[in-house]
Enzyme design. Structure first.
Site, PDB file in Angstrom:
ATOM      1  N   LYS A   9      19.721   8.315 -15.096  1.00  0.00           N
ATOM      2  CA  LYS A   9      19.270   8.828 -16.379  1.00  0.00           C
ATOM      3  C   LYS A   9      17.771   9.067 -16.298  1.00  0.00           C
ATOM      4  O   LYS A   9      17.042   8.277 -15.703  1.00  0.00           O
ATOM      5  CB  LYS A   9      19.573   7.817 -17.500  1.00  0.00           C
ATOM      6  CG  LYS A   9      19.048   8.240 -18.859  1.00  0.00           C
ATOM      7  CD  LYS A   9      19.302   7.174 -19.904  1.00  0.00           C
ATOM      8  CE  LYS A   9      18.707   7.558 -21.239  1.00  0.00           C
ATOM      9  NZ  LYS A   9      18.921   6.539 -22.281  1.00  0.00           N
ATOM     10  N   ASN A 191      10.994   9.964 -13.650  1.00  0.00           N
ATOM     11  CA  ASN A 191      10.835   9.703 -12.211  1.00  0.00           C
ATOM     12  C   ASN A 191      10.747   8.223 -11.870  1.00  0.00           C
ATOM     13  O   ASN A 191      10.200   7.850 -10.832  1.00  0.00           O
ATOM     14  CB  ASN A 191       9.597  10.436 -11.662  1.00  0.00           C
ATOM     15  CG  ASN A 191       9.651  11.927 -11.915  1.00  0.00           C
ATOM     16  OD1 ASN A 191      10.689  12.555 -11.700  1.00  0.00           O
ATOM     17  ND2 ASN A 191       8.548  12.498 -12.389  1.00  0.00           N
ATOM     18  N   ARG A 192      11.305   7.394 -12.745  1.00  0.00           N
ATOM     19  CA  ARG A 192      11.306   5.937 -12.546  1.00  0.00           C
ATOM     20  C   ARG A 192       9.905   5.327 -12.526  1.00  0.00           C
ATOM     21  O   ARG A 192       9.739   4.183 -12.123  1.00  0.00           O
ATOM     22  CB  ARG A 192      12.062   5.561 -11.261  1.00  0.00           C
ATOM     23  CG  ARG A 192      13.552   5.902 -11.290  1.00  0.00           C
ATOM     24  CD  ARG A 192      14.256   5.141 -12.409  1.00  0.00           C
ATOM     25  NE  ARG A 192      15.699   5.313 -12.372  1.00  0.00           N
ATOM     26  CZ  ARG A 192      16.371   6.228 -13.061  1.00  0.00           C
ATOM     27  NH1 ARG A 192      15.694   7.081 -13.820  1.00  0.00           N
ATOM     28  NH2 ARG A 192      17.674   6.301 -13.001  1.00  0.00           N
ATOM     29  N   LEU A 193       8.889   6.076 -12.944  1.00  0.00           N
ATOM     30  CA  LEU A 193       7.541   5.538 -13.041  1.00  0.00           C
ATOM     31  C   LEU A 193       7.340   4.965 -14.448  1.00  0.00           C
ATOM     32  O   LEU A 193       6.557   5.466 -15.259  1.00  0.00           O
ATOM     33  CB  LEU A 193       6.502   6.617 -12.718  1.00  0.00           C
ATOM     34  CG  LEU A 193       6.530   7.114 -11.266  1.00  0.00           C
ATOM     35  CD1 LEU A 193       5.484   8.202 -11.056  1.00  0.00           C
ATOM     36  CD2 LEU A 193       6.277   5.951 -10.299  1.00  0.00           C
ATOM     37  N   HIS A 194       8.097   3.912 -14.723  1.00  0.00           N
ATOM     38  CA  HIS A 194       8.134   3.336 -16.064  1.00  0.00           C
ATOM     39  C   HIS A 194       6.818   2.651 -16.420  1.00  0.00           C
ATOM     40  O   HIS A 194       6.063   2.205 -15.546  1.00  0.00           O
ATOM     41  CB  HIS A 194       9.278   2.322 -16.158  1.00  0.00           C
ATOM     42  CG  HIS A 194      10.585   2.839 -15.668  1.00  0.00           C
ATOM     43  ND1 HIS A 194      11.163   3.981 -16.176  1.00  0.00           N
ATOM     44  CD2 HIS A 194      11.423   2.383 -14.692  1.00  0.00           C
ATOM     45  CE1 HIS A 194      12.329   4.198 -15.554  1.00  0.00           C
ATOM     46  NE2 HIS A 194      12.487   3.251 -14.646  1.00  0.00           N
TER      47      HIS A 194
END
Length: 214
Positions: A9, A191-194
């Site tokens: 997601k 981009n999973r750079l939370h």
């Protein structure tokens, strides 16, 4: 085997900046909690996971309901003789976590649990429906029972016994206050750079704020 490697997601609903947050985590939690509630897609916004270190040496997590929070910490209620109650008595260091997927947010709280005052526990117990009061009395939480019928029969007996009388809080049932020492706020980002912002207690009055790599 079920392969879940393609479950993905993209998180794009919001962001979390250390330049736009309060100096203490309770105020930010308050903001996030009521924003999530207003979003309207989560049935129980106050559902949280409580993780304890069991007396058997294994960690265990379960979902309970947060019933109050303020500048002191976070309060939930339980049977003190339950597995979680005994675990907390043995080791009061616990972890609370909230996951609100509709707003792509998570909060993780490390803290130390202590029993609430008898007055606070009494007041909350008095506010509960009679059925919930009787359930708290009749259930020896976490103990092995022979059948569902055994539990239902005990409840029927207690209902007859307590009919027309005031139902008082049993001494083995009450609240825990978790005083936070560390609170991490997680906001999903592309981009999973939370975004991960951690508040760490420095003393009784101030918090160190750090950004963590995702």
């Amino acid at each position: 085997m079920s392969d879940l490697s393609n479950y993905r997601k993209s998180y794009e609903k919001s962001e979390l900046s250390e330049n736009k947050i309060p100096e203490d985590p309770i105020n930010l939690f308050h903001k996030w909690f009521y924003e999530t509630e207003e979003f309207g897609t989560i049935e129980e916004v106050n559902a949280m996971t409580v993780s304890t270190m069991g007396v058997d040496g294994f960690p265990k997590s379960r979902v309970v309901l947060l019933k109050k929070f303020n500048e002191e910490g976070f309060i939930f209620y339980t049977n003190y003789n339950s597995e979680k109650g005994k675990a907390i008595a043995n080791n009061p260091n616990v972890c609370l976590s909230f996951f609100w997927p509709s707003v792509e947010r998570q909060v993780i709280i490390k803290g130390v649990a202590e029993k609430t005052s008898t007055v606070l526990s009494d007041n909350y117990f008095a506010s509960r429906p009679d059925g919930s009061k009787l359930g708290a009395i009749v259930s020896n939480q976490s103990e092995v029972i022979p059948s569902r019928e055994f539990l239902d029969d005990k409840l029927k007996e207690l209902e007859k016994k307590m009919l027309g009388t005031e139902i008082e809080r049993p001494s083995h049932w009450g609240g825990f206050l978790v005083r936070p020492i560390e609170v991490e706020f997680w906001q999903g980002r592309p981009n999973r750079l939370h975004d991960r912002i951690r508040y760490k207690l420095k003393d009784d009055y101030s918090w160190q704020i750090d950004r963590l790599a995702p």
